[in-house]
Write a protein that holds these residues in place. Structure first.
Motif, PDB file in Angstrom:
ATOM      1  N   ALA A  60      50.686  46.855  42.956  1.00 56.09           N
ATOM      2  CA  ALA A  60      50.708  45.467  42.485  1.00 56.09           C
ATOM      3  C   ALA A  60      51.453  45.267  41.162  1.00 56.09           C
ATOM      4  CB  ALA A  60      49.273  44.990  42.328  1.00 56.09           C
ATOM      5  N   TYR A  61      52.406  44.347  41.177  1.00 52.25           N
ATOM      6  CA  TYR A  61      53.200  43.946  40.011  1.00 52.25           C
ATOM      7  C   TYR A  61      54.059  45.078  39.441  1.00 52.25           C
ATOM      8  CZ  TYR A  61      50.196  39.868  40.324  1.00 52.25           C
ATOM      9  OH  TYR A  61      49.535  38.763  40.786  1.00 52.25           O
ATOM     10  N   LYS A  62      54.104  46.197  40.175  1.00 52.95           N
ATOM     11  CA  LYS A  62      54.982  47.298  39.724  1.00 52.95           C
ATOM     12  C   LYS A  62      56.061  47.532  40.776  1.00 52.95           C
ATOM     13  CE  LYS A  62      51.582  49.716  36.875  1.00 52.95           C
ATOM     14  NZ  LYS A  62      50.241  49.325  37.363  1.00 52.95           N
ATOM     15  N   GLU A  63      56.338  46.533  41.619  1.00 52.30           N
ATOM     16  CA  GLU A  63      57.279  46.719  42.727  1.00 52.30           C
ATOM     17  C   GLU A  63      58.714  46.602  42.210  1.00 52.30           C
ATOM     18  OE1 GLU A  63      55.054  44.293  42.466  1.00 52.30           O
ATOM     19  OE2 GLU A  63      53.714  44.177  44.184  1.00 52.30           O
ATOM     20  N   HIS A  64      59.064  47.388  41.184  1.00 52.66           N
ATOM     21  CA  HIS A  64      60.384  47.245  40.547  1.00 52.66           C
ATOM     22  C   HIS A  64      61.505  47.775  41.436  1.00 52.66           C
ATOM     23  CE1 HIS A  64      58.406  45.883  36.947  1.00 52.66           C
ATOM     24  NE2 HIS A  64      57.630  46.959  36.966  1.00 52.66           N
ATOM     25  N   ARG A  65      61.296  48.979  41.978  1.00 56.57           N
ATOM     26  CA  ARG A  65      62.335  49.553  42.841  1.00 56.57           C
ATOM     27  C   ARG A  65      62.501  48.697  44.100  1.00 56.57           C
ATOM     28  NH1 ARG A  65      63.176  52.718  47.263  1.00 56.57           N
ATOM     29  NH2 ARG A  65      64.796  54.316  47.113  1.00 56.57           N
ATOM     30  N   THR A  66      61.362  48.303  44.688  1.00 60.42           N
ATOM     31  CA  THR A  66      61.411  47.499  45.920  1.00 60.42           C
ATOM     32  C   THR A  66      62.104  46.164  45.660  1.00 60.42           C
ATOM     33  OG1 THR A  66      59.268  48.504  46.428  1.00 60.42           O
ATOM     34  CG2 THR A  66      59.998  46.707  47.861  1.00 60.42           C
TER      35      THR A  66
ATOM     36  N   GLU B 224      49.968  41.549  47.019  1.00 60.73           N
ATOM     37  CA  GLU B 224      49.082  40.868  47.982  1.00 60.73           C
ATOM     38  C   GLU B 224      47.701  41.513  48.013  1.00 60.73           C
ATOM     39  OE1 GLU B 224      46.741  39.755  51.071  1.00 60.73           O
ATOM     40  OE2 GLU B 224      47.569  41.769  51.113  1.00 60.73           O
ATOM     41  N   GLU B 225      47.659  42.835  47.802  1.00 55.04           N
ATOM     42  CA  GLU B 225      46.398  43.567  47.942  1.00 55.04           C
ATOM     43  C   GLU B 225      45.484  43.333  46.735  1.00 55.04           C
ATOM     44  OE1 GLU B 225      45.414  45.107  50.564  1.00 55.04           O
ATOM     45  OE2 GLU B 225      47.221  45.581  51.708  1.00 55.04           O
ATOM     46  N   GLY B 226      44.702  42.291  46.801  1.00 57.59           N
ATOM     47  CA  GLY B 226      43.641  42.072  45.818  1.00 57.59           C
ATOM     48  C   GLY B 226      44.055  41.482  44.487  1.00 57.59           C
ATOM     49  N   GLN B 227      45.354  41.335  44.241  1.00 55.61           N
ATOM     50  CA  GLN B 227      45.725  40.849  42.913  1.00 55.61           C
ATOM     51  C   GLN B 227      46.539  39.563  42.942  1.00 55.61           C
ATOM     52  OE1 GLN B 227      46.471  43.661  39.779  1.00 55.61           O
ATOM     53  NE2 GLN B 227      45.892  45.351  41.091  1.00 55.61           N
ATOM     54  N   ALA B 228      46.443  38.857  44.066  1.00 54.85           N
ATOM     55  CA  ALA B 228      46.892  37.469  44.160  1.00 54.85           C
ATOM     56  C   ALA B 228      48.334  37.216  43.702  1.00 54.85           C
ATOM     57  CB  ALA B 228      45.928  36.549  43.414  1.00 54.85           C
ATOM     58  N   GLY B 229      49.259  38.027  44.202  1.00 54.48           N
ATOM     59  CA  GLY B 229      50.670  37.807  43.867  1.00 54.48           C
ATOM     60  C   GLY B 229      51.183  36.444  44.317  1.00 54.48           C
TER      61      GLY B 229
ATOM     62  N   GLU C  44      26.104  36.939  40.537  1.00 55.28           N
ATOM     63  CA  GLU C  44      27.402  36.422  40.100  1.00 55.28           C
ATOM     64  C   GLU C  44      28.270  36.322  41.349  1.00 55.28           C
ATOM     65  OE1 GLU C  44      31.048  37.231  37.006  1.00 55.28           O
ATOM     66  OE2 GLU C  44      29.415  38.680  37.079  1.00 55.28           O
ATOM     67  N   PHE C  45      28.811  35.152  41.599  1.00 56.48           N
ATOM     68  CA  PHE C  45      29.628  34.904  42.791  1.00 56.48           C
ATOM     69  C   PHE C  45      31.067  34.746  42.317  1.00 56.48           C
ATOM     70  CE2 PHE C  45      31.357  32.705  46.401  1.00 56.48           C
ATOM     71  CZ  PHE C  45      30.568  33.066  47.485  1.00 56.48           C
ATOM     72  N   MET C  46      31.916  35.706  42.678  1.00 52.95           N
ATOM     73  CA  MET C  46      33.293  35.693  42.175  1.00 52.95           C
ATOM     74  C   MET C  46      34.257  35.320  43.300  1.00 52.95           C
ATOM     75  SD  MET C  46      32.773  39.200  40.039  1.00 52.95           S
ATOM     76  CE  MET C  46      31.407  39.724  41.078  1.00 52.95           C
ATOM     77  N   ASN C  47      34.869  34.155  43.162  1.00 50.69           N
ATOM     78  CA  ASN C  47      35.779  33.696  44.211  1.00 50.69           C
ATOM     79  C   ASN C  47      37.013  34.573  44.286  1.00 50.69           C
ATOM     80  OD1 ASN C  47      34.533  30.654  43.357  1.00 50.69           O
ATOM     81  ND2 ASN C  47      34.675  31.215  45.504  1.00 50.69           N
ATOM     82  N   GLY C  48      37.326  35.032  45.491  1.00 48.02           N
ATOM     83  CA  GLY C  48      38.554  35.797  45.708  1.00 48.02           C
ATOM     84  C   GLY C  48      39.571  34.923  46.408  1.00 48.02           C
ATOM     85  N   TYR C  49      40.237  35.458  47.409  1.00 51.25           N
ATOM     86  CA  TYR C  49      41.219  34.656  48.139  1.00 51.25           C
ATOM     87  C   TYR C  49      40.504  33.597  48.972  1.00 51.25           C
ATOM     88  CZ  TYR C  49      44.515  38.500  47.237  1.00 51.25           C
ATOM     89  OH  TYR C  49      45.313  39.452  46.654  1.00 51.25           O
TER      90      TYR C  49
END
Ligand SMILES: [Zn+2]
Ligand SMILES: [Zn+2]
Length: 395
Positions: free
Chosen positions: A32-38, A141-146, A298-303
């Motif tokens: 996540a957020y390190k997709e520099h080469r891609t 996309e995987e858990g960090q809401a790109g 604690e209810f934490m909203n995800g996607y």
């Protein structure tokens, strides 16, 4: 003129080039957020394909390629691929297995990126549409809401998208078929943390303490009544406690002060999500109180839930019948209780999210250490995206 057969033949011609790209991305997975080469590879390919504009750094490492149609038009289409991998070790032993130890393309985002590159190459070459096609390559996309990061970075202001489409490979849908439905495709994926506070003491003299382990046990059982007693049987909900922590394992006679539980809640409707949250709070607080403890959630909203729009879901199915064959589009399918951040795009603009089947007797599920994206689905996936754009923007 919109001609699906010509389109399919053109994209088939890129199959070996695209397979090479897919395996190259697979060998070099990025988190996540390190997709520099891609992202650099995507930008380089888009430019080589003659895409009109290539914007990098959108929402972190996101890339947007703009392809202008041969005619002006009032509508623009967005096509989305995700670029990130998972933080897990690969065990496929394939020649193109990950060289980035501890990271793996176990969800097939390498394939999605490649399919969108294939669609971009075809669309930039043929331009058989009006308006613009925006090829959106998102991070995380995987858990960090790109997807949300791209929206927060002004994606829709910079690239006015009127209909947004995305696809995911599906090892639960047979190879050669695709699936799309109107309404829910994936669930809202929220996290919960329940803390039960008691009063510690001697395990042999429980009358002098308040036992949070006993209260946690009752809470664990009682919250399953939400699905069975509170939610409409025709609706769906999952409440799973996936971790419990309390006490020490090297003493046998100490009642701890606190127990902590973590888990996930999956729903398709906002009303159900609100109901689950309310019932969780009531059950936890009152069950704990009855047993002399205090409890909080604690209810934490995800996607949010991924909800397809009717027109776009139907258009995807129609186009799919041309690309996959008239009998190879499944519309009668249950939604899936996984989560997907394409949901954020579908909350902002109309669109549809599609599953492209790759189930065979030997296929592994996504997020499995032996999973690999099936390169045979590249032409149909790329063709589907390109054909959707042409059909949407036919003038
Ligand atoms: Zn995944
Ligand atoms: Zn995925």
């Amino acid at each position: 003129m919109y001609n699906p057969n010509k389109l399919k033949a053109s994209i088939e011609a890129f199959h070996s080039e695209l397979t090479e790209i897919r395996r190259d991305i697979h060998t070099h997975p990025e988190h996540a957020y390190k997709e520099h080469r891609t992202a650099a590879l995507v930008a380089e390919r888009l430019k080589a394909y003659g895409v009109d504009e290539v914007h990098t750094g959108v929402g972190g490492t996101g890339v947007v390629g703009v392809i202008k149609g041969s005619r002006a038009g009032a509508r623009n289409v967005g096509l989305r691929a995700d670029m990130d991998c998972l933080a897990m070790s690969e065990e496929t032993k394939l020649p193109w297995a990950s060289k980035n130890i501890g990271y793996m393309h176990a969800c097939g985002h390498d394939g999605h990126t490649t399919m969108l590159l294939g669609a971009a190459k075809y669309l930039a070459k043929t331009r058989n549409f009006s308006g613009n096609v925006y090829c959106v390559f998102q991070p995380a996309e995987e858990g960090q809401a790109g997807a949300k990061a791209m929206l927060d970075d002004g994606l829709l202001e910079r690239f006015p998208i009127h209909a947004f489409y995305g696809l995911h490979n599906a090892p639960w849908v047979p190879l050669g078929k695709m699936a799309v439905r109107n309404g829910a495709m994936m669930a809202a994926a929220d996290r919960i943390e329940i803390v039960v506070e008691g009063k510690g003491g001697h395990g042999g003299m429980p009358q002098f303490s308040a036992d949070p382990i006993l209260a946690a046990g009752h809470v664990l059982t009682a919250i399953q009544s939400i699905a069975s007693r509170n939610v409409d049987p025709a609706d769906s909900v999952v409440v799973s406690v996936c971790g419990i922590e309390g006490g020490v394992m090297n003493t046998y006679n100490v009642i701890p002060r606190q127990v902590r539980m973590v888990g996930t809640v999956r729903t398709y409707r906002k009303e159900t999500q609100a109901l689950v949250k309310q019932k969780l709070e009531l059950i936890v607080a009152n069950t704990c109180a009855a047993l002399g403890c205090t409890g909080s959630v604690e209810f934490m909203n995800g996607y949010p839930a991924t909800i397809n729009h009717k027109r776009e879901a139907e258009l995807s199915a129609d186009v799919g019948r041309e690309v996959f064959g008239p009998d190879n589009v499944i519309t009668e399918i249950f939604p899936n209780t996984g989560g997907e951040d394409f949901a954020f795009f579908l909350e902002a603009v109309p669109g549809a999210y599609i599953w492209v089947g790759q189930k065979t007797d030997t296929s592994f599920p996504i997020h499995h250490s032996c999973y690999d994206f099936d390169d045979r689905i590249i032409p149909s996936g790329a063709g589907l995206l390109a054909a959707i754009a042409e059909r949407e923007l036919v003038s």
